[in-house]
Design an enzyme around this catalytic site. Structure first.
Site, PDB file in Angstrom:
ATOM      1  N   LYS A  63      25.992 -13.146  63.745  1.00  0.00           N
ATOM      2  CA  LYS A  63      26.944 -12.442  64.595  1.00  0.00           C
ATOM      3  C   LYS A  63      26.509 -10.984  64.739  1.00  0.00           C
ATOM      4  O   LYS A  63      25.976 -10.419  63.792  1.00  0.00           O
ATOM      5  CB  LYS A  63      28.356 -12.513  63.990  1.00  0.00           C
ATOM      6  CG  LYS A  63      28.866 -13.922  63.720  1.00  0.00           C
ATOM      7  CD  LYS A  63      29.119 -14.686  64.995  1.00  0.00           C
ATOM      8  CE  LYS A  63      29.681 -16.089  64.683  1.00  0.00           C
ATOM      9  NZ  LYS A  63      29.914 -16.872  65.906  1.00  0.00           N
ATOM     10  N   ASP A 108      23.481 -19.059  67.540  1.00  0.00           N
ATOM     11  CA  ASP A 108      24.658 -19.617  68.188  1.00  0.00           C
ATOM     12  C   ASP A 108      24.246 -20.332  69.466  1.00  0.00           C
ATOM     13  O   ASP A 108      23.091 -20.271  69.899  1.00  0.00           O
ATOM     14  CB  ASP A 108      25.708 -18.540  68.463  1.00  0.00           C
ATOM     15  CG  ASP A 108      27.119 -19.020  68.126  1.00  0.00           C
ATOM     16  OD1 ASP A 108      27.342 -20.249  68.187  1.00  0.00           O
ATOM     17  OD2 ASP A 108      27.976 -18.200  67.798  1.00  0.00           O
ATOM     18  N   LYS A 131      21.924 -19.588  61.329  1.00  0.00           N
ATOM     19  CA  LYS A 131      21.952 -20.368  62.566  1.00  0.00           C
ATOM     20  C   LYS A 131      22.041 -19.474  63.797  1.00  0.00           C
ATOM     21  O   LYS A 131      22.795 -18.502  63.822  1.00  0.00           O
ATOM     22  CB  LYS A 131      23.160 -21.310  62.528  1.00  0.00           C
ATOM     23  CG  LYS A 131      23.460 -22.051  63.806  1.00  0.00           C
ATOM     24  CD  LYS A 131      24.744 -22.851  63.667  1.00  0.00           C
ATOM     25  CE  LYS A 131      25.198 -23.389  65.008  1.00  0.00           C
ATOM     26  NZ  LYS A 131      25.562 -22.313  65.950  1.00  0.00           N
ATOM     27  N   ASN A 174      31.899 -43.328  87.650  1.00  0.00           N
ATOM     28  CA  ASN A 174      32.825 -43.124  88.769  1.00  0.00           C
ATOM     29  C   ASN A 174      34.269 -43.459  88.435  1.00  0.00           C
ATOM     30  O   ASN A 174      35.197 -42.926  89.045  1.00  0.00           O
ATOM     31  CB  ASN A 174      32.393 -43.987  89.959  1.00  0.00           C
ATOM     32  CG  ASN A 174      31.238 -43.373  90.711  1.00  0.00           C
ATOM     33  OD1 ASN A 174      30.900 -42.218  90.496  1.00  0.00           O
ATOM     34  ND2 ASN A 174      30.624 -44.148  91.589  1.00  0.00           N
ATOM     35  N   LYS A 189      26.796 -12.898  68.350  1.00  0.00           N
ATOM     36  CA  LYS A 189      25.930 -13.958  68.850  1.00  0.00           C
ATOM     37  C   LYS A 189      24.972 -13.461  69.926  1.00  0.00           C
ATOM     38  O   LYS A 189      23.917 -14.043  70.132  1.00  0.00           O
ATOM     39  CB  LYS A 189      26.758 -15.129  69.360  1.00  0.00           C
ATOM     40  CG  LYS A 189      27.683 -14.806  70.527  1.00  0.00           C
ATOM     41  CD  LYS A 189      28.334 -16.059  71.086  1.00  0.00           C
ATOM     42  CE  LYS A 189      29.375 -16.621  70.167  1.00  0.00           C
ATOM     43  NZ  LYS A 189      30.087 -17.782  70.760  1.00  0.00           N
ATOM     44  N   THR A 225      26.420 -18.519  61.013  1.00  0.00           N
ATOM     45  CA  THR A 225      25.934 -18.214  62.352  1.00  0.00           C
ATOM     46  C   THR A 225      25.776 -16.707  62.475  1.00  0.00           C
ATOM     47  O   THR A 225      26.675 -15.950  62.101  1.00  0.00           O
ATOM     48  CB  THR A 225      26.919 -18.717  63.413  1.00  0.00           C
ATOM     49  OG1 THR A 225      27.136 -20.117  63.223  1.00  0.00           O
ATOM     50  CG2 THR A 225      26.384 -18.477  64.809  1.00  0.00           C
ATOM     51  N   SER A 276      32.408 -25.306  60.967  1.00  0.00           N
ATOM     52  CA  SER A 276      32.233 -23.888  61.275  1.00  0.00           C
ATOM     53  C   SER A 276      33.337 -23.425  62.203  1.00  0.00           C
ATOM     54  O   SER A 276      33.916 -24.214  62.949  1.00  0.00           O
ATOM     55  CB  SER A 276      30.866 -23.639  61.929  1.00  0.00           C
ATOM     56  OG  SER A 276      30.804 -24.251  63.199  1.00  0.00           O
ATOM     57  N   HIS A 315      24.510 -28.362  68.242  1.00  0.00           N
ATOM     58  CA  HIS A 315      25.749 -27.613  68.463  1.00  0.00           C
ATOM     59  C   HIS A 315      26.501 -28.318  69.587  1.00  0.00           C
ATOM     60  O   HIS A 315      25.933 -28.599  70.637  1.00  0.00           O
ATOM     61  CB  HIS A 315      25.431 -26.167  68.855  1.00  0.00           C
ATOM     62  CG  HIS A 315      26.634 -25.273  68.862  1.00  0.00           C
ATOM     63  ND1 HIS A 315      27.672 -25.450  69.746  1.00  0.00           N
ATOM     64  CD2 HIS A 315      26.966 -24.203  68.099  1.00  0.00           C
ATOM     65  CE1 HIS A 315      28.588 -24.517  69.525  1.00  0.00           C
ATOM     66  NE2 HIS A 315      28.189 -23.750  68.529  1.00  0.00           N
ATOM     67  N   ARG A 316      27.793 -28.589  69.383  1.00  0.00           N
ATOM     68  CA  ARG A 316      28.546 -29.376  70.358  1.00  0.00           C
ATOM     69  C   ARG A 316      29.106 -28.511  71.492  1.00  0.00           C
ATOM     70  O   ARG A 316      30.199 -28.763  72.000  1.00  0.00           O
ATOM     71  CB  ARG A 316      29.655 -30.162  69.668  1.00  0.00           C
ATOM     72  CG  ARG A 316      30.660 -29.339  68.882  1.00  0.00           C
ATOM     73  CD  ARG A 316      31.737 -30.228  68.278  1.00  0.00           C
ATOM     74  NE  ARG A 316      32.736 -29.455  67.551  1.00  0.00           N
ATOM     75  CZ  ARG A 316      33.863 -29.966  67.080  1.00  0.00           C
ATOM     76  NH1 ARG A 316      34.124 -31.260  67.251  1.00  0.00           N
ATOM     77  NH2 ARG A 316      34.730 -29.213  66.437  1.00  0.00           N
ATOM     78  N   HIS A 319      28.421 -30.434  64.694  1.00  0.00           N
ATOM     79  CA  HIS A 319      29.684 -29.761  64.389  1.00  0.00           C
ATOM     80  C   HIS A 319      30.811 -30.776  64.567  1.00  0.00           C
ATOM     81  O   HIS A 319      30.922 -31.408  65.614  1.00  0.00           O
ATOM     82  CB  HIS A 319      29.883 -28.572  65.330  1.00  0.00           C
ATOM     83  CG  HIS A 319      28.904 -27.471  65.107  1.00  0.00           C
ATOM     84  ND1 HIS A 319      29.260 -26.234  64.631  1.00  0.00           N
ATOM     85  CD2 HIS A 319      27.555 -27.422  65.286  1.00  0.00           C
ATOM     86  CE1 HIS A 319      28.186 -25.470  64.526  1.00  0.00           C
ATOM     87  NE2 HIS A 319      27.144 -26.172  64.919  1.00  0.00           N
TER      88      HIS A 319
END
Length: 485
Positions: free
Chosen positions: A176, A204, A202, A124, A178, A174, A379, A294-295, A327
């Site tokens: 692509k 995505d 990887k 809070n 994605k 990664t 990445s 993955h962040r 990452h």
């Protein structure tokens, strides 16, 4: 104000409203204990609000206080459980902002729970009206608390042994685009990239189970590709299968299926939440699985320097939580991260002990109590022409993920993977020979490209492409001259 103004005795518990600094949340003489959790906040008070009072309020609202005096404090060990702000400093070059150092007794937190820790530290208090903004910059987590966490499920050393890859960064990409590929075409991308020389491919962050490709279909085609690439190359390969889903039950189901198919690694997204991350980390350790995080979503609260949570704190929490990959920035890529700050993130992931280093944004010494090391991942907008910079800035224990830099290659996916592998091997050889690979990097790459057409095509395509923008999150410190006596 360097002295305590805490009200003592029966007057402390009179009904009514009292300033936080008078209730015991400002104690400038307090000496933090080795077992205290220490948090550093960047406090931006509203106009006219005393910075000491604002900082004491942060201590109070993140521990035991409410807006008025309550007599039930007397039923507790109140003086022990109150968080104590013991130091307030102006932030260098940032008028109106202050660094508040706050110590918390360890008993305020549940063992081994990021959810409980964050409920207090970033609860809070972040909506408190007397503050214009509030940011959690760093934390010192005591060894006694660190030891209650599992830490990375696999760790860097065991991951390298499992993958049989040593002495160089790992390479990944990664897939692509994605979103939108069918399962069969997705698997083709994975096979070409791994066959061409990458160690990993990887999913995505937002590829889960959509109408164009069900998760089970993706897993089957991906693991078929991994097995074929391993047979063709004689190397151990992996693909990060994203098990992120709407419920824990679904995530466990997907993880179990990945295990049945022989995958060495699974992936989750930061947005699933701290408890879910810790749950998957426990599953990963139990099942001998590398866990990639993955962040996704972090920049919603880590990027702005005056409000939110610094990524260095998230990195510390994720090492505790037990992920194996995270990452952590590229410096030279398309995503946020200046060199000094990013180096601090990587230090948190990879060192047994982090000494305080203000230049890298590390305000406290941090001992990791023998927790496994966490493999950082670079990445986003990187390519073969930057290999010398990446090796210099990020070191050896890192996964370098070239998504567009592999799949966007003009000669195809396998050629893109080969270009990256040859560039890396050339740079590692130069380093091992003792050459100044940082300054000779372009020359080393050009020479390697003479016998590698895919690398030459990559260098010709991307040349010196880089994303040079001013970082929004840089370390706050003011270097001062030293005097030799």
């Amino acid at each position: 104000m360097n002295e305590s103004v805490t009200v003592r005795g029966k007057d402390r518990y009179k009904s009514g409203v009292m300033e936080y600094k008078k209730m015991g949340y400002w104690e400038p003489d307090y000496e933090p204990k080795d077992t205290d959790v220490i948090a550093l906040f960047r406090v931006t008070p509203q106009d006219g609000v005393d910075p000491i009072e604002a900082s004491a309020a942060v201590a109070g609202e993140s521990s035991t206080a409410t807006w008025t005096v309550v007599w039930t404090d007397r039923l507790t060990a109140a003086e022990k459980y109150r968080a104590k702000c013991y130091r307030v400093d102006p932030v260098p070059n940032s008028p109106g902002q202050y660094f508040a150092y706050i110590a918390y007794d360890l008993d305020l937190f549940e063992n081994g729970s990021i959810a409980n820790l964050s409920a207090s530290i970033i609860g809070n208090v972040f909506g408190f009206k007397p503050l214009k903004a509030l940011r959690l910059e760093d934390m010192r987590l005591p060894v006694a608390y660190v030891k209650t966490f599992q830490g990375p499920a696999t760790g860097i050393v065991v991951e390298r042994e499992r993958m049989d890859k040593f002495g160089r960064p790992l390479l990944g990409a990664t897939v692509k685009p994605k979103l939108g590929l069918s399962g069969r075409n997705y698997g083709r991308v994975v096979y070409e990239a791994l066959k061409g020389g990458l160690d990993f491919t990887k999913d995505d962050e937002n590829i889960n189970s959509q109408p164009f490709m069900h998760w089970r279909e993706r897993f089957l085609y991906c693991m078929e590709a991994v097995n074929k690439a391993q047979a063709a190359s004689g190397e151990i390969k992996g693909t990060y299968l994203n098990v992120t889903a709407g419920t824990m039950e679904e995530m466990y189901e997907r993880a179990e299926f990945a295990k049945q198919l022989g995958s060495v690694i699974i992936m989750i997204d930061l947005v699933i939440g701290y408890t879910a991350i810790q749950s998957m980390a426990k599953w990963a350790r139990k099942n001998d699985m590398i866990l990639h995080l993955h962040r996704a979503g972090h920049s919603t609260y880590t990027r702005q320097r005056n409000h939110g949570v610094s990524f260095r704190v998230i990195a510390k929490w994720m090492r505790l939580a037990g992920v194996d990959h995270i990452h952590a920035g590229t410096v030279v890529g398309k995503l946020e991260g200046d060199p000094a700050t990013t180096k601090g993130y990587y230090d948190i992931c990879r060192e047994d002990y982090n000494p305080a280093n203000l230049e890298h944004g590390l305000f406290f010494d941090q001992h990791w109590a023998s927790l496994n090391k966490l493999m950082p991942v670079a990445s986003g907008g990187i390519h073969a022409g930057q290999m010398h910079q990446l090796l210099d800035l990020l070191g050896e224990d890192v996964v370098l993920q070239f998504g567009g830099g592999t799949i966007g290659h003009p000669m195809g996916i396998a050629a893109g993977a080969t270009a990256n592998r040859v560039a890396l091997e050339a740079m590692i050889l130069a380093r091992n020979e003792g050459r100044d690979y940082v300054h000779e990097g372009p020359e080393i790459l050009a020479k390697a490209a003479q016998t590698c057409t895919p690398l030459k095509a990559a260098l010709d395509t991307w040349k010196n492409v880089s994303f040079n923008y001013e970082s929004t999150d840089t370390p706050d410190y003011a270097p001062t001259p030293s005097v030799s006596v």
